[in-house]
Design a protein around this motif. Structure first.
Motif, PDB file in Angstrom:
ATOM      1  N   SER A  99       0.827  -1.205   0.000  1.00 56.06           N
ATOM      2  CA  SER A  99       0.000   0.000   0.000  1.00 56.06           C
ATOM      3  C   SER A  99       0.864   1.258   0.000  1.00 56.06           C
ATOM      4  N   LEU A 100       0.247   2.360  -0.442  1.00 57.08           N
ATOM      5  CA  LEU A 100       0.867   3.677  -0.464  1.00 57.08           C
ATOM      6  C   LEU A 100      -0.072   4.680   0.177  1.00 57.08           C
ATOM      7  N   ASP A 101       0.484   5.675   0.830  1.00 58.36           N
ATOM      8  CA  ASP A 101      -0.265   6.864   1.229  1.00 58.36           C
ATOM      9  C   ASP A 101      -0.072   7.868   0.099  1.00 58.36           C
ATOM     10  N   PHE A 102      -1.076   8.023  -0.776  1.00 59.66           N
ATOM     11  CA  PHE A 102      -0.920   8.720  -2.052  1.00 59.66           C
ATOM     12  C   PHE A 102      -1.867   9.918  -2.116  1.00 59.66           C
ATOM     13  N   HIS A 103      -1.349  11.055  -2.596  1.00 55.79           N
ATOM     14  CA  HIS A 103      -2.151  12.276  -2.714  1.00 55.79           C
ATOM     15  C   HIS A 103      -1.878  12.977  -4.044  1.00 55.79           C
ATOM     16  N   VAL A 104      -2.908  13.606  -4.559  1.00 54.67           N
ATOM     17  CA  VAL A 104      -2.795  14.490  -5.716  1.00 54.67           C
ATOM     18  C   VAL A 104      -3.378  15.831  -5.295  1.00 54.67           C
ATOM     19  N   ALA A 105      -2.559  16.891  -5.368  1.00 54.51           N
ATOM     20  CA  ALA A 105      -2.964  18.224  -4.927  1.00 54.51           C
ATOM     21  C   ALA A 105      -3.473  18.199  -3.488  1.00 54.51           C
ATOM     22  N   ARG A 148     -10.698   4.230  -5.185  1.00 52.78           N
ATOM     23  CA  ARG A 148     -12.046   3.692  -5.095  1.00 52.78           C
ATOM     24  C   ARG A 148     -12.889   4.059  -6.315  1.00 52.78           C
ATOM     25  N   ASP A 149     -12.646   5.239  -6.898  1.00 52.11           N
ATOM     26  CA  ASP A 149     -13.418   5.676  -8.063  1.00 52.11           C
ATOM     27  C   ASP A 149     -12.768   5.234  -9.376  1.00 52.11           C
ATOM     28  N   GLU A 150     -11.770   4.328  -9.297  1.00 51.36           N
ATOM     29  CA  GLU A 150     -11.093   3.718 -10.439  1.00 51.36           C
ATOM     30  C   GLU A 150     -10.062   4.625 -11.092  1.00 51.36           C
ATOM     31  N   ALA A 151      -9.799   5.804 -10.537  1.00 47.63           N
ATOM     32  CA  ALA A 151      -8.629   6.555 -10.985  1.00 47.63           C
ATOM     33  C   ALA A 151      -7.393   5.704 -10.699  1.00 47.63           C
ATOM     34  N   THR A 152      -6.443   5.700 -11.634  1.00 45.07           N
ATOM     35  CA  THR A 152      -5.309   4.787 -11.546  1.00 45.07           C
ATOM     36  C   THR A 152      -3.991   5.531 -11.717  1.00 45.07           C
ATOM     37  N   ILE A 153      -3.008   5.151 -10.906  1.00 42.52           N
ATOM     38  CA  ILE A 153      -1.656   5.684 -10.989  1.00 42.52           C
ATOM     39  C   ILE A 153      -0.711   4.540 -11.328  1.00 42.52           C
ATOM     40  N   ALA A 154       0.201   4.752 -12.262  1.00 47.20           N
ATOM     41  CA  ALA A 154       1.216   3.759 -12.593  1.00 47.20           C
ATOM     42  C   ALA A 154       2.586   4.298 -12.190  1.00 47.20           C
ATOM     43  N   LEU A 155       3.337   3.484 -11.445  1.00 49.56           N
ATOM     44  CA  LEU A 155       4.697   3.824 -11.043  1.00 49.56           C
ATOM     45  C   LEU A 155       5.672   2.863 -11.711  1.00 49.56           C
ATOM     46  N   LYS A 156       6.789   3.389 -12.161  1.00 45.93           N
ATOM     47  CA  LYS A 156       7.867   2.556 -12.702  1.00 45.93           C
ATOM     48  C   LYS A 156       9.022   2.597 -11.711  1.00 45.93           C
ATOM     49  N   ASP A 157       9.273   1.461 -11.066  1.00 49.40           N
ATOM     50  CA  ASP A 157      10.293   1.381 -10.021  1.00 49.40           C
ATOM     51  C   ASP A 157      10.079   2.460  -8.965  1.00 49.40           C
ATOM     52  N   GLY A 158       8.803   2.721  -8.632  1.00 53.43           N
ATOM     53  CA  GLY A 158       8.470   3.685  -7.596  1.00 53.43           C
ATOM     54  C   GLY A 158       8.422   5.126  -8.030  1.00 53.43           C
ATOM     55  N   TYR A 159       8.604   5.401  -9.339  1.00 54.13           N
ATOM     56  CA  TYR A 159       8.642   6.761  -9.892  1.00 54.13           C
ATOM     57  C   TYR A 159       7.419   6.954 -10.784  1.00 54.13           C
ATOM     58  N   LEU A 160       6.810   8.136 -10.736  1.00 62.82           N
ATOM     59  CA  LEU A 160       5.573   8.368 -11.471  1.00 62.82           C
ATOM     60  C   LEU A 160       5.765   8.167 -12.971  1.00 62.82           C
ATOM     61  N   HIS A 161       4.940   7.293 -13.546  1.00 65.92           N
ATOM     62  CA  HIS A 161       5.019   6.993 -14.979  1.00 65.92           C
ATOM     63  C   HIS A 161       3.800   7.516 -15.730  1.00 65.92           C
ATOM     64  N   SER A 219      -2.030  -4.277  -9.372  1.00 66.86           N
ATOM     65  CA  SER A 219      -1.323  -5.292 -10.153  1.00 66.86           C
ATOM     66  C   SER A 219       0.108  -4.839 -10.374  1.00 66.86           C
ATOM     67  N   GLN A 220       0.947  -5.789 -10.801  1.00 67.69           N
ATOM     68  CA  GLN A 220       2.353  -5.516 -11.019  1.00 67.69           C
ATOM     69  C   GLN A 220       2.844  -6.301 -12.218  1.00 67.69           C
ATOM     70  N   ALA A 221       3.666  -5.668 -13.056  1.00 66.51           N
ATOM     71  CA  ALA A 221       4.304  -6.320 -14.192  1.00 66.51           C
ATOM     72  C   ALA A 221       5.749  -5.860 -14.223  1.00 66.51           C
ATOM     73  N   GLU A 222       6.657  -6.736 -13.796  1.00 63.33           N
ATOM     74  CA  GLU A 222       8.080  -6.402 -13.651  1.00 63.33           C
ATOM     75  C   GLU A 222       8.218  -5.187 -12.745  1.00 63.33           C
ATOM     76  N   LEU A 266      -7.993  10.974 -13.740  1.00 60.62           N
ATOM     77  CA  LEU A 266      -7.901  12.243 -13.026  1.00 60.62           C
ATOM     78  C   LEU A 266      -8.354  13.381 -13.929  1.00 60.62           C
ATOM     79  N   GLU A 267      -8.517  14.563 -13.349  1.00 56.08           N
ATOM     80  CA  GLU A 267      -8.887  15.709 -14.174  1.00 56.08           C
ATOM     81  C   GLU A 267      -7.770  16.047 -15.159  1.00 56.08           C
ATOM     82  N   GLN A 268      -6.518  15.970 -14.701  1.00 58.46           N
ATOM     83  CA  GLN A 268      -5.343  16.115 -15.563  1.00 58.46           C
ATOM     84  C   GLN A 268      -4.538  14.830 -15.453  1.00 58.46           C
ATOM     85  N   ASN A 269      -4.099  14.288 -16.593  1.00 55.94           N
ATOM     86  CA  ASN A 269      -3.446  12.987 -16.573  1.00 55.94           C
ATOM     87  C   ASN A 269      -2.088  13.002 -17.242  1.00 55.94           C
ATOM     88  N   LEU A 270      -1.170  12.285 -16.632  1.00 55.63           N
ATOM     89  CA  LEU A 270       0.132  12.019 -17.228  1.00 55.63           C
ATOM     90  C   LEU A 270      -0.021  10.794 -18.121  1.00 55.63           C
TER      91      LEU A 270
END
Length: 211
Positions: A45-51, A72-85, A61-64, A90-94
């Protein structure tokens, strides 16, 4: 989207808000509540915040070295080796992140995994604003890590971590700053606070239970 089970959805405990401004989002668990929640759950788990809004999220899930974290609302964040990918929902998306050397070649080791206290590289990112416009930008990046460690509080523990300062000098003339906290031995990221593109909201997270 990433095969998240219904049980994991129930555990995620917070929402960021698909199509919402972060100012309209009801905050998730925070402070001592986040720690207590993480303590009671055996999943990564992560303690994760946006703004400034968010809370505890569970690994979907994890792949390599890619990990996917869903709110909970299905917004999703992907990290590559712990770094934002990248992000979705979200309202604005990477949309995508690519890290190379200054000549555009792939790196043998990611910058925070390198033993050097100062690393130069190049970042190419694509993102979509709240108005629906897609952008692409490139930045010369520098990561400078302090030689000494400091005690860093995480949701379930504290660790002696190196503080690293990332500066992105964008081709547009904009400059964005990030802070990465890494383990001195293997360079693993345990916490990050970042503005991923000019005028982007701040994304920040701390590892509660590692994966």
């Amino acid at each position: 989207m990433f095969g998240l089970t219904a049980a994991s959805l129930a555990l995620s405990g917070c929402s960021i808000g698909s199509g919402q401004s972060p100012l309209d989002v009801v905050p998730g668990f925070s402070g001592d509540d986040t720690s207590a929640r993480a303590e009671s759950i055996s999943y990564a788990s992560l303690d994760f915040h946006v703004a400034g809004f968010g809370g505890l999220v569970i690994l979907a899930s994890q792949a390599e070295d890619m990990t996917y974290w869903q709110f909970r609302d299905e917004a999703t964040i992907a990290l590559k080796d712990g770094y934002l990918h990248s992000s979705a929902g979200l309202e604005q998306n990477l949309i995508d992140t690519r890290i190379t050397d200054r000549d555009g070649n792939d790196l043998d080791r990611l910058p925070w995994r390198q033993a050097s206290s100062s690393v130069s590289y190049r970042i190419t990112r694509e993102w979509r604003t709240s108005e629906g416009y897609a952008h692409r930008g490139q930045a010369d990046a520098t990561l400078r890590c302090e030689a000494s460690t400091s005690n860093t509080e995480l949701p379930l523990t504290s660790r002696a971590l190196q503080t690293c300062h990332e500066t992105l000098d964008w081709d547009t003339g904009d400059v964005t700053q990030s802070t990465l906290w890494r383990a001195p031995g293997d360079g693993r990221l345990w916490a990050v606070e970042t503005q991923p593109w000019p005028d982007a909201p701040t994304f920040d997270w701390k590892v509660a239970r590692p994966w």
